[in-house]
Design a protein around this motif. Structure first.
Motif, PDB file in Angstrom:
ATOM      1  N   UNK A  53       0.834  -1.203   0.000  1.00 45.38           N
ATOM      2  CA  UNK A  53       0.000   0.000   0.000  1.00 45.38           C
ATOM      3  C   UNK A  53       0.867   1.250   0.000  1.00 45.38           C
ATOM      4  N   UNK A  54       1.877   1.267   0.838  1.00 47.22           N
ATOM      5  CA  UNK A  54       2.736   2.448   0.921  1.00 47.22           C
ATOM      6  C   UNK A  54       3.705   2.536  -0.250  1.00 47.22           C
ATOM      7  N   UNK A  55       4.350   1.420  -0.596  1.00 45.81           N
ATOM      8  CA  UNK A  55       5.403   1.447  -1.604  1.00 45.81           C
ATOM      9  C   UNK A  55       4.901   1.470  -3.047  1.00 45.81           C
ATOM     10  N   UNK A  56       3.732   0.904  -3.304  1.00 49.44           N
ATOM     11  CA  UNK A  56       3.278   0.805  -4.694  1.00 49.44           C
ATOM     12  C   UNK A  56       2.053   1.657  -5.000  1.00 49.44           C
ATOM     13  N   UNK A  57       1.442   2.236  -3.978  1.00 47.21           N
ATOM     14  CA  UNK A  57       0.265   3.089  -4.215  1.00 47.21           C
ATOM     15  C   UNK A  57       0.555   4.525  -3.768  1.00 47.21           C
ATOM     16  N   UNK A  58       0.811   4.734  -2.492  1.00 43.14           N
ATOM     17  CA  UNK A  58       0.963   6.101  -1.985  1.00 43.14           C
ATOM     18  C   UNK A  58       2.296   6.762  -2.339  1.00 43.14           C
ATOM     19  N   UNK A  59       3.399   6.118  -2.034  1.00 45.14           N
ATOM     20  CA  UNK A  59       4.703   6.771  -2.233  1.00 45.14           C
ATOM     21  C   UNK A  59       4.963   7.126  -3.697  1.00 45.14           C
ATOM     22  N   UNK A  60       4.640   6.278  -4.678  1.00 41.02           N
ATOM     23  CA  UNK A  60       4.875   6.681  -6.072  1.00 41.02           C
ATOM     24  C   UNK A  60       3.962   7.818  -6.539  1.00 41.02           C
ATOM     25  N   UNK A  61       2.803   7.973  -5.910  1.00 44.24           N
ATOM     26  CA  UNK A  61       1.834   8.980  -6.346  1.00 44.24           C
ATOM     27  C   UNK A  61       2.035  10.331  -5.672  1.00 44.24           C
ATOM     28  N   UNK A  62       2.662  10.330  -4.493  1.00 41.29           N
ATOM     29  CA  UNK A  62       2.766  11.560  -3.704  1.00 41.29           C
ATOM     30  C   UNK A  62       4.223  11.932  -3.446  1.00 41.29           C
ATOM     31  N   UNK A  63       4.655  13.034  -4.034  1.00 39.24           N
ATOM     32  CA  UNK A  63       5.986  13.531  -3.695  1.00 39.24           C
ATOM     33  C   UNK A  63       5.860  14.347  -2.412  1.00 39.24           C
ATOM     34  N   UNK A  64       6.956  14.518  -1.730  1.00 44.17           N
ATOM     35  CA  UNK A  64       6.975  15.248  -0.453  1.00 44.17           C
ATOM     36  C   UNK A  64       5.998  14.646   0.553  1.00 44.17           C
ATOM     37  N   UNK A  65       5.823  13.315   0.519  1.00 49.17           N
ATOM     38  CA  UNK A  65       4.897  12.652   1.429  1.00 49.17           C
ATOM     39  C   UNK A  65       5.332  12.874   2.872  1.00 49.17           C
ATOM     40  N   UNK A  66       4.375  13.307   3.689  1.00 51.98           N
ATOM     41  CA  UNK A  66       4.633  13.513   5.106  1.00 51.98           C
ATOM     42  C   UNK A  66       3.451  12.998   5.916  1.00 51.98           C
ATOM     43  N   UNK A  67       3.747  12.573   7.130  1.00 49.40           N
ATOM     44  CA  UNK A  67       2.714  12.155   8.066  1.00 49.40           C
ATOM     45  C   UNK A  67       2.766  13.097   9.259  1.00 49.40           C
ATOM     46  N   UNK A  68       1.634  13.705   9.541  1.00 52.97           N
ATOM     47  CA  UNK A  68       1.532  14.566  10.722  1.00 52.97           C
ATOM     48  C   UNK A  68       0.609  13.883  11.717  1.00 52.97           C
ATOM     49  N   UNK A  69       1.142  13.584  12.889  1.00 52.22           N
ATOM     50  CA  UNK A  69       0.345  12.971  13.945  1.00 52.22           C
ATOM     51  C   UNK A  69      -0.275  14.090  14.776  1.00 52.22           C
ATOM     52  N   UNK A  70      -1.599  14.066  14.867  1.00 52.55           N
ATOM     53  CA  UNK A  70      -2.332  15.084  15.613  1.00 52.55           C
ATOM     54  C   UNK A  70      -2.603  14.633  17.053  1.00 52.55           C
ATOM     55  N   UNK A  71      -3.013  13.385  17.227  1.00 53.43           N
ATOM     56  CA  UNK A  71      -3.351  12.857  18.557  1.00 53.43           C
ATOM     57  C   UNK A  71      -2.983  11.390  18.635  1.00 53.43           C
ATOM     58  N   UNK A  72      -2.614  10.951  19.828  1.00 55.48           N
ATOM     59  CA  UNK A  72      -2.410   9.533  20.095  1.00 55.48           C
ATOM     60  C   UNK A  72      -2.942   9.203  21.476  1.00 55.48           C
ATOM     61  N   UNK A  73      -3.634   8.074  21.557  1.00 56.68           N
ATOM     62  CA  UNK A  73      -4.124   7.542  22.819  1.00 56.68           C
ATOM     63  C   UNK A  73      -3.688   6.093  22.909  1.00 56.68           C
ATOM     64  N   UNK A  74      -3.411   5.635  24.114  1.00 54.74           N
ATOM     65  CA  UNK A  74      -3.018   4.241  24.285  1.00 54.74           C
ATOM     66  C   UNK A  74      -3.798   3.644  25.443  1.00 54.74           C
ATOM     67  N   UNK A  75      -4.357   2.474  25.181  1.00 51.60           N
ATOM     68  CA  UNK A  75      -5.047   1.717  26.223  1.00 51.60           C
ATOM     69  C   UNK A  75      -4.618   0.262  26.063  1.00 51.60           C
ATOM     70  N   UNK A  76      -4.197  -0.314  27.148  1.00 52.26           N
ATOM     71  CA  UNK A  76      -3.650  -1.684  27.126  1.00 52.26           C
ATOM     72  C   UNK A  76      -2.555  -1.733  26.064  1.00 52.26           C
TER      73      UNK A  76
END
Length: 137
Positions: A53-76
């Motif tokens: 999904x990342x290597x053959x769909x998203x990364x080839x289609x999107x230059x300057x790909x970035x991930x911005x994490x807005x929130x994280x919660x953890x339970x167990x």
């Protein structure tokens, strides 16, 4: 492993695997028993399916790909993350030719992290809405 350490595993995956395409990090972070419960019907729901999904769909289609994490919660052992995957549409994305437009895919996912590795994944995202907008423009 505490909650903060589990969140760091997910942050590392997003940075090193999704943004950078680092195969060694991917292999270090994926459990051999990994299941992607949100894999599209008819596609592999194992670790390789996630990598593709990342290597053959998203990364080839999107230059300057970035991930911005807005929130994280953890339970167990589960980490829930709200994030955006952004980039410039400079390659074909699921049949849609490059438009040169900046796009943002909003994502909420839950990752079961066990022993520092991804064991299970569930997620929802706005990719279909982004594709609809690209087709309309």
């Amino acid at each position: 492993m505490d909650h903060q350490a589990r969140k760091e595993v997910v942050k590392r995956f997003n940075k090193e695997v999704i943004e950078e395409g680092n195969r060694a990090s991917f292999e270090a972070l994926m459990d051999t028993r990994f299941i992607n419960h949100s894999a599209p019907r008819g596609t592999a729901n194992d670790a390789e399916g996630m990598w593709n999904t990342f290597q053959h769909i998203l990364r080839p289609a999107l230059s300057d790909l970035q991930v911005q994490i807005h929130d994280q919660l953890c339970e167990c052992e589960k980490v829930t993350t709200r994030k955006s995957i952004t980039g410039k549409h400079t390659g074909t994305l699921l049949g849609i030719a490059a438009t040169g437009k900046s796009i943002s895919i909003d994502v909420i996912d839950i990752v079961h992290v066990q022993n520092g590795r991804y064991l299970e994944h569930w997620g929802i995202n706005t990719l279909s809405a982004v594709l609809t907008q690209l087709r309309a423009d």
